[in-house]
Design a protein around this motif. Structure first.
Motif, short mmCIF file in Angstrom:
data_model
loop_
_atom_site.label_atom_id
_atom_site.label_comp_id
_atom_site.label_asym_id
_atom_site.label_seq_id
_atom_site.Cartn_x
_atom_site.Cartn_y
_atom_site.Cartn_z
N VAL A 1 0.82 -1.21 0.00
CA VAL A 1 0.00 0.00 0.00
C VAL A 1 0.85 1.26 0.00
O VAL A 1 0.36 2.35 -0.28
CB VAL A 1 -0.96 0.02 1.21
N ASP A 2 2.13 1.14 0.34
CA ASP A 2 3.01 2.30 0.32
C ASP A 2 4.44 1.82 0.16
O ASP A 2 4.80 0.75 0.65
CB ASP A 2 2.89 3.13 1.61
N ILE A 3 5.24 2.58 -0.55
CA ILE A 3 6.62 2.19 -0.80
C ILE A 3 7.52 3.42 -0.74
O ILE A 3 7.14 4.51 -1.19
CB ILE A 3 6.76 1.48 -2.16
N GLU A 4 8.67 3.26 -0.15
CA GLU A 4 9.68 4.31 -0.09
C GLU A 4 11.03 3.68 -0.36
O GLU A 4 11.40 2.69 0.29
CB GLU A 4 9.68 5.00 1.28
N ARG A 5 11.76 4.23 -1.28
CA ARG A 5 13.08 3.69 -1.61
C ARG A 5 14.12 4.80 -1.55
O ARG A 5 13.88 5.92 -2.02
CB ARG A 5 13.07 3.06 -3.01
N TYR A 6 15.26 4.50 -0.96
CA TYR A 6 16.35 5.47 -0.85
C TYR A 6 17.61 4.86 -1.45
O TYR A 6 18.04 3.77 -1.04
CB TYR A 6 16.61 5.84 0.61
N VAL A 7 18.19 5.54 -2.41
CA VAL A 7 19.41 5.08 -3.07
C VAL A 7 20.45 6.20 -2.97
O VAL A 7 20.13 7.36 -3.25
CB VAL A 7 19.15 4.73 -4.55
N SER A 8 21.66 5.87 -2.56
CA SER A 8 22.72 6.87 -2.46
C SER A 8 23.93 6.46 -3.29
O SER A 8 24.20 5.27 -3.49
CB SER A 8 23.13 7.08 -1.00
N HIS A 9 24.66 7.46 -3.76
CA HIS A 9 25.82 7.26 -4.61
C HIS A 9 27.04 6.89 -3.76
O HIS A 9 27.20 7.38 -2.65
CB HIS A 9 26.10 8.55 -5.39
N PRO A 10 27.93 6.02 -4.26
CA PRO A 10 29.14 5.69 -3.52
C PRO A 10 30.02 6.91 -3.27
O PRO A 10 30.22 7.74 -4.15
CB PRO A 10 29.85 4.68 -4.42
N GLU A 11 30.52 7.02 -2.05
CA GLU A 11 31.43 8.10 -1.69
C GLU A 11 32.89 7.70 -1.89
O GLU A 11 33.80 8.49 -1.62
CB GLU A 11 31.20 8.51 -0.24
N GLY A 12 33.13 6.48 -2.30
CA GLY A 12 34.48 6.02 -2.52
C GLY A 12 34.52 4.52 -2.71
O GLY A 12 33.57 3.83 -2.37
N TYR A 13 35.62 4.05 -3.25
CA TYR A 13 35.81 2.61 -3.46
C TYR A 13 37.04 2.10 -2.72
O TYR A 13 37.41 0.94 -2.86
CB TYR A 13 35.95 2.31 -4.96
N GLN A 14 37.66 2.98 -1.92
CA GLN A 14 38.92 2.61 -1.29
C GLN A 14 38.99 3.22 0.10
O GLN A 14 38.58 4.37 0.31
CB GLN A 14 40.07 3.15 -2.16
N VAL A 15 39.49 2.44 1.06
CA VAL A 15 39.59 2.90 2.45
C VAL A 15 41.00 2.67 2.96
O VAL A 15 41.58 1.59 2.75
CB VAL A 15 38.58 2.15 3.35
N ILE A 16 41.55 3.69 3.62
CA ILE A 16 42.85 3.59 4.28
C ILE A 16 42.61 3.54 5.78
O ILE A 16 41.84 4.34 6.32
CB ILE A 16 43.76 4.78 3.94
N VAL A 17 43.23 2.58 6.46
CA VAL A 17 43.09 2.46 7.91
C VAL A 17 44.47 2.47 8.55
O VAL A 17 45.48 2.26 7.90
CB VAL A 17 42.34 1.16 8.30
N GLY A 18 44.49 2.69 9.86
CA GLY A 18 45.74 2.59 10.60
C GLY A 18 46.19 3.92 11.16
O GLY A 18 45.41 4.74 11.62
N GLY A 19 47.50 4.13 11.08
CA GLY A 19 48.15 5.28 11.72
C GLY A 19 49.33 4.82 12.54
O GLY A 19 50.29 5.56 12.76
N LYS A 20 49.27 3.58 12.99
CA LYS A 20 50.36 2.98 13.75
C LYS A 20 50.69 1.61 13.16
O LYS A 20 49.80 0.91 12.70
CB LYS A 20 50.00 2.82 15.23
N ALA A 21 51.95 1.26 13.19
CA ALA A 21 52.38 -0.06 12.75
C ALA A 21 52.33 -1.03 13.92
O ALA A 21 52.46 -0.62 15.07
CB ALA A 21 53.79 0.00 12.18
#
Length: 515
Positions: A310-330
């Motif tokens: 009886v009702d539908i709501e759809r939310y689609v968002s664009h990718p903000e990136g394809y790559q993630v850097i993590v860390g800061g310490k070894a």
């Protein structure tokens, strides 16, 4: 087989009242449970991995009005169910509004997963005072189900909370690889990566229990649960871990199996459990902590061109990136190896050049230079978007090349990779899909189920992240189903709870930094 929503002959609409029970006893004793009675409107939510909320409206003249308005100094517990799926929690807030004599009370509830927001993971729970905490962190390593229960059981026991872990600890042991089908080192690396999906490493330092495990649950197929158990009313929960004193905390978890889970199960009961007959049993009103897995229900297909939506709501968002850097310490071992290698190179060079005297020592000059950062990327998304796609983001995980950084990187990659969320409102009981426990009809689903969705003529896999059932007496119940990660479609009450958790986690992380 594909079942299409609305394909069956419509059945009778679901207009039945919710069977609600209420308890105003602070000990939640079984003899104090009683029927709640009629209501003007109610809405109940079941959510995957986060505290679920509910809302009930009654007249100020309702027999339970005074009880729900006393929630400031009283534990007001509430239980109900929908088609066999239980909901249990407590009243967190209540208000009434209207003309004198015609006021309407609205009270808000949160289910018992809220317990995980009200306990901190101490560095050393064996010391019941915070003035001395050694070592700096409590460290847990192993399957997610076990680590979750390890930290939770230790700290709820420290607080003497009636929150107990279900047994046994779940750990899916990977099968041995078929070496005949491994043609390269990459195949072996892929096998190791797949085999450790359920392994986590957690460092705790006054971290709220819900925030401690949030990242790991977000990238797994598991979700935490905490449910009320009432002796004499609810079915026997089976084996649980129910320590009753700080002296038993060291016996909580052994990764070797249930037979070594309780070191106090020994001749003579030298560790002093008061009543060995109660070992592994729930004997008082308590809250049972566990994890559940997503179920495969992809044969069940939601269609936007079906007949019951009886009702539908759809939310689609664009990718903000394809790559993630993590860390800061070894990792510390990497820093030590780099120091040793450079010092040996200097000493070797001096010897080759016949330079006398003591060789200079580099010290920590090159610390956190090598292996201090780690990269995670979605190569399929990168190839699909091409050179105009947004690129990368940073996720703070402290140390790179660890299970902690793996969780942080994978979670951040999922977060920035775009979202596709769908909310469907359907009329309950019309012969289509219904929220509830399996009844043999093939039409029942629950939160966490993987289902299929057909929209714009395309069929994709989605999963149920939340269900809300709303009812006004005399009218047909409506069910709102959320498919996909519900990041933008939550109600204000849901978002408030989530923000409280995130704020608490960020504040604790800053205050407890040891660097």
């Amino acid at each position: 087989m594909t079942i299409i929503l609305g394909a069956r002959k419509p059945g009778a609409p679901d207009t039945a009242m919710f069977d609600i029970e209420i308890n105003g006893d602070n000990q939640v004793r079984s003899e104090y449970w009683r029927p709640f009675g009629p209501y003007q409107r109610c809405k109940w939510q079941w959510a995957w991995g986060i505290p679920a909320v509910a809302e009930v409206q009654i007249a100020k003249t309702h027999p339970m009005a005074k009880l729900v308005m006393s929630c400031r100094r009283r534990i007001v517990s509430v239980v109900t169910n929908h088609n066999g799926v239980p909901w249990d929690g407590r009243v967190m807030a209540a208000r009434y509004k209207g003309r004198p004599g015609q006021e309407i009370i609205t009270f808000y509830l949160v289910n018992n997963l809220i317990w995980q927001t009200s306990a901190l993971a101490w560095p050393q729970p064996l010391f019941p005072r915070p003035e001395f905490q050694f070592p700096k962190h409590d460290i847990g390593f192993g399957p997610l189900d076990g680590v979750y229960k390890y930290f939770s059981a230790k700290n709820h026991t420290r607080l003497l909370n009636p929150v107990h872990a279900r047994l046994p600890v779940r750990y899916d042991t990977p099968s041995l690889p078929d070496l005949n089908h491994m043609s390269s080192v990459d195949d072996l690396v892929d096998y190791i990566a797949d085999s450790t999906d359920d392994l986590v490493a957690v460092w705790a330092r006054m971290t709220p229990l819900d925030e401690l495990h949030k990242t790991h649950f977000s990238i797994s197929d598991r979700a935490p649960t905490v449910n009320l158990w009432r002796p004499g009313i609810d079915p026997d929960p089976g084996n649980i871990f129910n320590p009753e004193a700080l002296g038993h905390l060291e016996n909580i978890i052994s990764w070797e199996g249930l037979q070594h889970f309780f070191y106090f199960l020994n001749p003579g009961n030298i560790l002093g459990m008061a009543n060995p007959a109660n070992w592994l049993k729930a004997t008082k009103p308590c809250y049972l902590l566990d994890t559940v897995e997503k179920r495969d229900r992809r044969h069940m297909e939601w269609r936007t061109d079906g007949g019951n939506i009886v009702d539908i709501e759809r939310y689609v968002s664009h990718p903000e990136g394809y790559q993630v850097i993590v860390g800061g310490k070894a990792p510390e071992i990497a820093n030590n190896l780099v120091q040793m290698a450079i010092n040996l190179l200097i000493q070797g060079a001096m010897s080759a050049l016949q330079i006398g005297g003591a060789a200079p020592v580099v010290g920590d000059l090159f610390n956190d230079v090598f292996f201090a950062y780690q990269m995670f990327s979605d190569q399929d998304l990168k190839a699909e978007l091409g050179t105009h796609g947004l690129s990368e983001a940073f996720a703070n995980s402290g140390t790179a090349f660890s299970l902690d950084s793996l969780a942080a990187g994978t979670s951040k990659l999922k977060e920035i990779g775009g979202q596709d969320t769908l909310k469907l409102t359907v009329m309950a009981g019309n012969g289509g899909y219904e929220h509830g426990v399996d009844d043999g009809s093939g039409l029942r689903f629950q939160v966490g189920d993987r289902m299929s969705l057909t929209d714009f003529g395309e069929t994709v896999e989605q999963w149920v992240s939340a269900v809300e059932v709303e009812h006004t007496p005399g009218e047909q119940k409506t069910t709102t189903v959320t498919l996909g990660d519900d990041l933008q479609l939550r109600s204000g009450w849901d978002r408030m709870i989530d923000k409280i958790g995130m704020l608490a986690g960020a504040t604790n992380a800053a205050a407890n930094s040891t660097t």
